[in-house]
Design a protein around this motif. Structure first.
Motif, PDB file in Angstrom:
ATOM      1  N   LEU A 245       0.859  -1.191   0.000  1.00  0.00           N
ATOM      2  CA  LEU A 245       0.000   0.000   0.000  1.00  0.00           C
ATOM      3  C   LEU A 245       0.891   1.235   0.000  1.00  0.00           C
ATOM      4  N   GLU A 246       0.645   2.117  -0.941  1.00  0.00           N
ATOM      5  CA  GLU A 246       1.417   3.356  -1.037  1.00  0.00           C
ATOM      6  C   GLU A 246       0.622   4.488  -0.399  1.00  0.00           C
ATOM      7  N   VAL A 247       1.252   5.171   0.535  1.00  0.00           N
ATOM      8  CA  VAL A 247       0.622   6.284   1.249  1.00  0.00           C
ATOM      9  C   VAL A 247       1.289   7.574   0.796  1.00  0.00           C
ATOM     10  N   ILE A 248       0.533   8.437   0.158  1.00  0.00           N
ATOM     11  CA  ILE A 248       1.049   9.720  -0.341  1.00  0.00           C
ATOM     12  C   ILE A 248       0.536  10.837   0.578  1.00  0.00           C
ATOM     13  N   ILE A 249       1.437  11.435   1.332  1.00  0.00           N
ATOM     14  CA  ILE A 249       1.072  12.441   2.329  1.00  0.00           C
ATOM     15  C   ILE A 249       0.857  13.803   1.657  1.00  0.00           C
ATOM     16  N   ASP A 250      -0.209  14.452   2.048  1.00  0.00           N
ATOM     17  CA  ASP A 250      -0.496  15.814   1.593  1.00  0.00           C
ATOM     18  C   ASP A 250       0.058  16.789   2.632  1.00  0.00           C
ATOM     19  N   GLY A 251       1.164  17.476   2.294  1.00  0.00           N
ATOM     20  CA  GLY A 251       1.817  18.359   3.252  1.00  0.00           C
ATOM     21  C   GLY A 251       0.944  19.497   3.713  1.00  0.00           C
ATOM     22  N   MET A 252       0.130  20.023   2.814  1.00  0.00           N
ATOM     23  CA  MET A 252      -0.730  21.146   3.191  1.00  0.00           C
ATOM     24  C   MET A 252      -1.770  20.730   4.228  1.00  0.00           C
ATOM     25  N   LYS A 253      -2.298  19.515   4.082  1.00  0.00           N
ATOM     26  CA  LYS A 253      -3.283  19.040   5.059  1.00  0.00           C
ATOM     27  C   LYS A 253      -2.614  18.776   6.412  1.00  0.00           C
ATOM     28  N   LEU A 254      -1.368  18.286   6.378  1.00  0.00           N
ATOM     29  CA  LEU A 254      -0.649  18.103   7.649  1.00  0.00           C
ATOM     30  C   LEU A 254      -0.496  19.428   8.378  1.00  0.00           C
ATOM     31  N   ASP A 255      -0.130  20.461   7.622  1.00  0.00           N
ATOM     32  CA  ASP A 255       0.038  21.773   8.248  1.00  0.00           C
ATOM     33  C   ASP A 255      -1.290  22.321   8.760  1.00  0.00           C
ATOM     34  N   SER A 256      -2.373  22.084   8.008  1.00  0.00           N
ATOM     35  CA  SER A 256      -3.673  22.612   8.440  1.00  0.00           C
ATOM     36  C   SER A 256      -4.154  21.947   9.720  1.00  0.00           C
ATOM     37  N   TYR A 257      -3.814  20.656   9.883  1.00  0.00           N
ATOM     38  CA  TYR A 257      -4.199  19.950  11.110  1.00  0.00           C
ATOM     39  C   TYR A 257      -3.124  20.059  12.194  1.00  0.00           C
ATOM     40  N   ARG A 258      -2.036  20.747  11.867  1.00  0.00           N
ATOM     41  CA  ARG A 258      -0.928  20.908  12.811  1.00  0.00           C
ATOM     42  C   ARG A 258      -0.393  19.555  13.294  1.00  0.00           C
ATOM     43  N   ILE A 259      -0.088  18.720  12.328  1.00  0.00           N
ATOM     44  CA  ILE A 259       0.474  17.393  12.610  1.00  0.00           C
ATOM     45  C   ILE A 259       1.892  17.354  12.052  1.00  0.00           C
ATOM     46  N   SER A 260       2.849  17.028  12.893  1.00  0.00           N
ATOM     47  CA  SER A 260       4.239  16.926  12.445  1.00  0.00           C
ATOM     48  C   SER A 260       4.493  15.540  11.840  1.00  0.00           C
ATOM     49  N   GLN A 261       5.581  15.421  11.090  1.00  0.00           N
ATOM     50  CA  GLN A 261       5.925  14.137  10.483  1.00  0.00           C
ATOM     51  C   GLN A 261       6.260  13.084  11.537  1.00  0.00           C
ATOM     52  N   SER A 262       6.905  13.507  12.612  1.00  0.00           N
ATOM     53  CA  SER A 262       7.240  12.559  13.680  1.00  0.00           C
ATOM     54  C   SER A 262       5.976  12.000  14.336  1.00  0.00           C
ATOM     55  N   GLU A 263       4.956  12.837  14.509  1.00  0.00           N
ATOM     56  CA  GLU A 263       3.690  12.357  15.070  1.00  0.00           C
ATOM     57  C   GLU A 263       3.031  11.346  14.124  1.00  0.00           C
ATOM     58  N   LEU A 264       3.127  11.630  12.839  1.00  0.00           N
ATOM     59  CA  LEU A 264       2.530  10.725  11.856  1.00  0.00           C
ATOM     60  C   LEU A 264       3.234   9.367  11.859  1.00  0.00           C
ATOM     61  N   ILE A 265       4.561   9.384  11.855  1.00  0.00           N
ATOM     62  CA  ILE A 265       5.325   8.122  11.848  1.00  0.00           C
ATOM     63  C   ILE A 265       5.077   7.357  13.141  1.00  0.00           C
ATOM     64  N   ARG A 266       5.035   8.055  14.260  1.00  0.00           N
ATOM     65  CA  ARG A 266       4.820   7.401  15.551  1.00  0.00           C
ATOM     66  C   ARG A 266       3.446   6.751  15.604  1.00  0.00           C
ATOM     67  N   ALA A 267       2.446   7.391  15.029  1.00  0.00           N
ATOM     68  CA  ALA A 267       1.091   6.829  15.048  1.00  0.00           C
ATOM     69  C   ALA A 267       1.021   5.538  14.230  1.00  0.00           C
ATOM     70  N   VAL A 268       1.727   5.514  13.111  1.00  0.00           N
ATOM     71  CA  VAL A 268       1.696   4.316  12.255  1.00  0.00           C
ATOM     72  C   VAL A 268       2.440   3.169  12.919  1.00  0.00           C
ATOM     73  N   THR A 269       3.669   3.426  13.411  1.00  0.00           N
ATOM     74  CA  THR A 269       4.485   2.345  13.978  1.00  0.00           C
ATOM     75  C   THR A 269       3.896   1.790  15.270  1.00  0.00           C
ATOM     76  N   ARG A 270       3.227   2.618  16.044  1.00  0.00           N
ATOM     77  CA  ARG A 270       2.677   2.147  17.307  1.00  0.00           C
ATOM     78  C   ARG A 270       1.400   1.346  17.130  1.00  0.00           C
ATOM     79  N   ASN A 271       0.728   1.524  16.020  1.00  0.00           N
ATOM     80  CA  ASN A 271      -0.558   0.846  15.832  1.00  0.00           C
ATOM     81  C   ASN A 271      -0.447  -0.456  15.047  1.00  0.00           C
TER      82      ASN A 271
END
Length: 468
Positions: free
Chosen positions: A183-209
């Motif tokens: 599965l290929e996940v293509i991140i939308d940088g603008m949406k990350l900024d709008s939700y105020r989500i950092s890349q480290s938070e995103l990676i941590r959420a995936v690896t922990r789940n």
């Protein structure tokens, strides 16, 4: 001894009945015994792979090879240890003496690898131990090819693989030439900024789940139940619904900030057959199964399963070892029949037709009884067994010629046929026994031949001993 021999000879019906039963059983054994080109010689050989991404060959030799070599050198029965250091990995080939028990060798290798694992650098992955068995190489390869989308070809190949593994004599059907699906996940940088989500938070959420979490056990007083928290990704929907950030009552999922689609890993190579994209299925038979029957079952299964496939998908076969086995055994069988015919011509010219028929019966009868013992001891019919049969053709008739010739001479002197053959058997028993014993004594040392060559050649004296 002579009294027992005479008692047996005076019961011809019993002797003939027993011989017919043994010959019929030998024919059945010949038809059912697995057939192969070369004898199956189990040699304890193991491959150990240690991966450390980014490490240079020089550092791999110092940090991966040396700690592992230090432990592996102390293995009992070790014949040869080969180590190769490369970019990002180190691989070891551990070969034992052929006399070493394979299960014991595998257990010792795992123990030594566990001891050496503590001395490996932190970035090294867990060592992978693989047992190398020459009998577990593919016996036939079915190749799917055609001008169709990659996913279509992969889907049909995967379904055919599952169907082939349902054959009782097939150990494994292995796909090669395909790309791993992901599965290929293509991140939308603008949406990350709008939700105020950092890349480290995103990676941590995936690896922990994406993991399976044991939650202990629940004891109700009437029984004990294990509890687990399912957290592994199974479908694309599971990935899209993964919570990345929670703010009050609002939950931001991965699907809100990224596009998710099915695709394949980047190609590291290409598989082509007749100039068209291809995926190959390597068929590995079970140990002791008949290679000819297994490959025939594979061809039949593929023909039936692919009957409704699109016309643009073609199937072809390569490296079919059953053709070589069938050709080799057929040539040896022709040689044996030719040898029997030549021996019979000589016997007919020397003794006459009637005596030659009596002598000739000993050859196929001994062969069939020999096949009965081959099946009883769990051996296979291979080239060495057939060579042993060729050697025994001339030896088998020696004793029969001596007895028949002596009996004919006594009948010419006026003795009754039955008494003449009983007298010939009594008179010639010890000379024939001594002659056969000296022949067997010449082949017995071959059973003590050490090493792989000795195991390979042992089929020849075993065949000669069983037939004679």
């Amino acid at each position: 001894m002579m009294a027992a021999l005479e008692a047996v000879l005076r019961r011809p019906r019993t002797v003939l009945t027993v011989m017919v039963v043994l010959v019929v059983a030998g024919i059945v054994a010949y038809l059912t015994i697995p057939k192969e080109a070369d004898p199956d010689i189990p040699v304890p050989v193991f491959q150990i792979l240690v991966i450390h991404n980014g490490i240079s060959p020089e550092d791999a030799e110092r940090l991966l090879v040396r700690p592992m070599e230090t432990e592996l050198r102390s293995l009992e029965g070790l014949k040869e240890l080969t180590a190769v250091a490369g970019q990002g990995y180190a691989v070891f080939i551990v070969e034992f003496n052929v006399e070493v028990d394979q299960d014991a060798a595998a257990r010792d290798v795992r123990e030594k690898v566990d001891l050496a694992e503590g001395d490996l650098p932190d970035g090294a992955e867990d060592p992978v131990i693989k047992e190398i068995n020459m009998s577990l190489f593919p016996t036939i390869i079915a190749t799917l090819y055609g001008d169709v989308p990659e996913r279509t070809l992969y889907t049909h190949a995967r379904r055919l693989k599952d169907q082939l593994e349902s054959i009782s004599t097939v150990l494994e059907a292995r796909l090669t030439g395909h790309r791993e699906e992901l599965l290929e996940v293509i991140i939308d940088g603008m949406k990350l900024d709008s939700y105020r989500i950092s890349q480290s938070e995103l990676i941590r959420a995936v690896t922990r789940n994406n993991r399976l979490i044991p939650a202990g056990a629940l004891d109700t007083g009437q029984g004990r139940f294990n509890i687990k928290v399912p957290g592994l990704f199974v479908t694309a929907k599971d990935v899209m619904s993964l919570p990345v950030k929670v703010s009050g009552d609002g939950v931001v999922t991965l699907g809100d900030v990224a596009q998710i689609r099915r695709t394949f890993k980047d190609a590291a190579g290409y598989a082509l057959y007749n100039g068209k994209p291809a995926i190959a299925i390597q068929i590995i038979k079970r140990l002791g199964s008949n290679i000819v029957e297994t490959n025939a079952a594979v061809r039949k299964t593929v023909a039936e399963f692919s009957r409704d496939w699109p016309k643009s998908i073609h199937v072809d076969y390569t490296f079919d070892q059953s053709k070589f086995v069938f050709s080799s055994l057929s040539n040896l069988q022709s040689s044996i029949l030719t040898a029997i015919a030549l021996v019979m011509i000589i016997v007919v010219a020397a003794l006459g037709l009637r005596s030659a028929l009596l002598v000739g019966i000993s050859i196929p009868a001994s062969f069939m009884i020999g096949f009965l013992f081959v099946g009883f001891f769990g051996l296979t019919i291979n080239m060495m067994v057939m060579f042993g049969l060729v050697l025994t053709v001339g030896i088998l008739v020696d004793g029969a010629i001596v007895i028949v010739e002596y009996a004919d001479r006594k009948m010419a002197e006026g003795l009754d046929k039955r008494e003449a053959y009983i007298l010939a058997a009594r008179r010639m028993f010890w000379p024939i026994f001594s002659s056969t014993a000296t022949t067997l004594a010449a082949f017995l040392p071959m059973l003590l031949w050490p090493g792989v060559a000795g195991k390979f050649m042992s089929f020849l004296p075993m065949t000669v001993i069983m037939v004679l």
